[in-house]
Design a protein around this motif. Sequence first.
Motif, mmCIF file in Angstrom:
data_model
loop_
_atom_site.group_PDB
_atom_site.id
_atom_site.type_symbol
_atom_site.label_atom_id
_atom_site.label_comp_id
_atom_site.label_asym_id
_atom_site.label_seq_id
_atom_site.Cartn_x
_atom_site.Cartn_y
_atom_site.Cartn_z
ATOM 1 N N ASP A 137 0.845 -1.194 0.000
ATOM 2 C CA ASP A 137 0.000 0.000 0.000
ATOM 3 C C ASP A 137 0.884 1.250 0.000
ATOM 4 O O ASP A 137 1.798 1.382 0.813
ATOM 5 N N GLU A 138 0.592 2.176 -0.913
ATOM 6 C CA GLU A 138 1.415 3.373 -1.033
ATOM 7 C C GLU A 138 1.220 4.347 0.132
ATOM 8 O O GLU A 138 2.072 5.202 0.378
ATOM 9 N N LYS A 139 0.107 4.264 0.861
ATOM 10 C CA LYS A 139 -0.217 5.235 1.907
ATOM 11 C C LYS A 139 0.168 4.770 3.308
ATOM 12 O O LYS A 139 0.294 5.592 4.213
ATOM 13 N N GLU A 140 0.341 3.457 3.495
ATOM 14 C CA GLU A 140 0.612 2.960 4.833
ATOM 15 C C GLU A 140 1.467 1.705 4.799
ATOM 16 O O GLU A 140 1.613 1.060 3.765
ATOM 17 N N ILE A 141 2.039 1.396 5.944
ATOM 18 C CA ILE A 141 2.884 0.210 6.101
ATOM 19 C C ILE A 141 2.224 -0.711 7.112
ATOM 20 O O ILE A 141 1.702 -0.255 8.147
ATOM 21 N N GLN A 142 2.229 -1.999 6.826
ATOM 22 C CA GLN A 142 1.670 -2.972 7.755
ATOM 23 C C GLN A 142 2.732 -3.962 8.190
ATOM 24 O O GLN A 142 3.565 -4.389 7.381
ATOM 25 N N ILE A 143 2.699 -4.290 9.469
ATOM 26 C CA ILE A 143 3.599 -5.309 10.023
ATOM 27 C C ILE A 143 2.732 -6.412 10.615
ATOM 28 O O ILE A 143 1.898 -6.167 11.481
ATOM 29 N N LEU A 144 2.913 -7.621 10.128
ATOM 30 C CA LEU A 144 2.131 -8.777 10.590
ATOM 31 C C LEU A 144 3.050 -9.722 11.341
ATOM 32 O O LEU A 144 4.155 -10.036 10.883
ATOM 33 N N GLN A 145 2.582 -10.203 12.487
ATOM 34 C CA GLN A 145 3.325 -11.187 13.273
ATOM 35 C C GLN A 145 2.401 -12.348 13.620
ATOM 36 O O GLN A 145 1.267 -12.139 14.065
ATOM 37 N N SER A 199 4.528 8.418 7.363
ATOM 38 C CA SER A 199 5.254 9.397 8.173
ATOM 39 C C SER A 199 5.755 8.810 9.491
ATOM 40 O O SER A 199 6.472 9.477 10.240
ATOM 41 N N GLY A 200 5.351 7.558 9.789
ATOM 42 C CA GLY A 200 5.802 6.895 11.009
ATOM 43 C C GLY A 200 4.799 6.906 12.130
ATOM 44 O O GLY A 200 5.069 6.391 13.216
ATOM 45 N N LYS A 201 3.601 7.472 11.902
ATOM 46 C CA LYS A 201 2.567 7.533 12.928
ATOM 47 C C LYS A 201 1.811 6.211 13.000
ATOM 48 O O LYS A 201 1.383 5.672 11.983
ATOM 49 N N SER A 202 1.642 5.693 14.217
ATOM 50 C CA SER A 202 0.905 4.448 14.397
ATOM 51 C C SER A 202 -0.591 4.699 14.235
ATOM 52 O O SER A 202 -1.170 5.549 14.923
ATOM 53 N N LEU A 203 -1.212 3.973 13.304
ATOM 54 C CA LEU A 203 -2.633 4.174 13.011
ATOM 55 C C LEU A 203 -3.525 3.261 13.837
ATOM 56 O O LEU A 203 -4.451 3.708 14.497
ATOM 57 N N ASN A 204 -3.271 1.959 13.809
ATOM 58 C CA ASN A 204 -4.080 1.038 14.605
ATOM 59 C C ASN A 204 -3.388 -0.305 14.744
ATOM 60 O O ASN A 204 -2.432 -0.608 14.022
ATOM 61 N N THR A 205 -3.896 -1.090 15.673
ATOM 62 C CA THR A 205 -3.426 -2.454 15.888
ATOM 63 C C THR A 205 -4.640 -3.371 15.885
ATOM 64 O O THR A 205 -5.666 -3.066 16.493
ATOM 65 N N SER A 206 -4.537 -4.485 15.162
ATOM 66 C CA SER A 206 -5.679 -5.392 15.035
ATOM 67 C C SER A 206 -5.209 -6.835 15.124
ATOM 68 O O SER A 206 -4.011 -7.132 15.029
ATOM 69 N N TRP A 207 -6.180 -7.706 15.306
ATOM 70 C CA TRP A 207 -5.924 -9.143 15.385
ATOM 71 C C TRP A 207 -6.720 -9.836 14.292
ATOM 72 O O TRP A 207 -7.911 -9.591 14.131
ATOM 73 N N ILE A 208 -6.065 -10.673 13.499
ATOM 74 C CA ILE A 208 -6.704 -11.355 12.372
ATOM 75 C C ILE A 208 -6.617 -12.858 12.589
ATOM 76 O O ILE A 208 -5.520 -13.396 12.846
ATOM 77 N N GLU A 209 -7.751 -13.517 12.502
ATOM 78 C CA GLU A 209 -7.792 -14.961 12.718
ATOM 79 C C GLU A 209 -7.086 -15.706 11.586
ATOM 80 O O GLU A 209 -6.382 -16.679 11.819
#
Length: 368
Positions: free
Chosen positions: A189-197, A221-231
């Motif tokens: 995604d060009e607008k945001e970065i996602q990190i999955l663990q 820009s480095g601002k944390s947007l949200n944290t979620s849990w995916i099954e």
Amino acid sequence: MKFKLTILDKFIIKQLFEVFTLGVIVFTSIIFASDTFISLIKQISAYGMPVNIAFMIILLNLPAVIVMTIPMSVLFSTVMTINKMCLQSELTILKACGISIKRISKPVFAFAIVMACLTFFINETIVPITTSQSKTLALYAIVQRNIPEGKRNFLIKELKADDYLKRLFYVEKCEDKQFTNVSILDLSDEKEIQILQAKTGTSVLEGWQFDNASVYTISKSGKSLNTSWIEKSIFDFGSDIQNQLDKKNDGSDYNFMQLIPYINGEKNLEREVLAKYQVRFWEKLALPITTIAFVLLGIPLAITPPRVRHNRGFIFSIAIIFCYYIIRAFSVSLGYNYTIPAVLAANLPNLILGVLGIILYKNKCEHI
């Protein structure tokens, strides 16, 4: 009234079948060498497809090629057989015995009708299944190619078309296609970065599946947007080629009955895709009829004048096939653009060659 094969019928059908078999082998080899084989070589080099899977895909594509070569081979066998009988004076002897061209042509037309039915049968029952399996196998090979079986603490990069990083995978361990302690940096995604663990993951047909994963979304820009849990989360490595296959799909993996809803407008598709499906629907009927049109044109062209003492059958066969595919390519493109109706686009080559064949056939029957 029972139909009984005479000695003449059996002789002509035997000659036709021998040349027909040779024609299927030759034309199938040519099409594979010029189209299918080159396409598979590109997939092997571009996507890292294993050679054994590529070989299986070749076998699965074989019925679709044979369907195209059957009408060509019927034309080839008709022209070569009749021309050979003419050059060896067998045709002259038969005419001297009161056997007309129409009577000599009967076993040829009977053979063509049987081959037309065979073409329709293969195209309806075998080709849709093998074509669909071929696409599934290609995607499976692409999905499986990146599995680092038995490795520990490794990184895998997935790049975009412009060679920029799309995703970065870190896996602690992989055994029996099961992943342990996975971290993924997703830059697609060009607008945001996602990190999955994720603690665990596995390989499925659609791609790599990770269970009970935590996802952190960060802006550029480095601002944390949200944290979620995916099954369950699946990363599809075959999405690019899947899109390519979908764009090239013309309904070849559907049979006649499955295409009917598209003709009646019951399915909502893009205008371009719908046109391809409609043309394919009518081509399923037109292709077997091509066999009859080829015979109508092939018989009169195979009967050579008395002074000609060389076999012109092969040249005539190639010329007719070339003209057919030039007309077909032109008419199909018009059908795809809605310039002409789909039924006309599929049957225009048969109409042109069929009318010309009827004229030449009647002329030969009346003057010989």
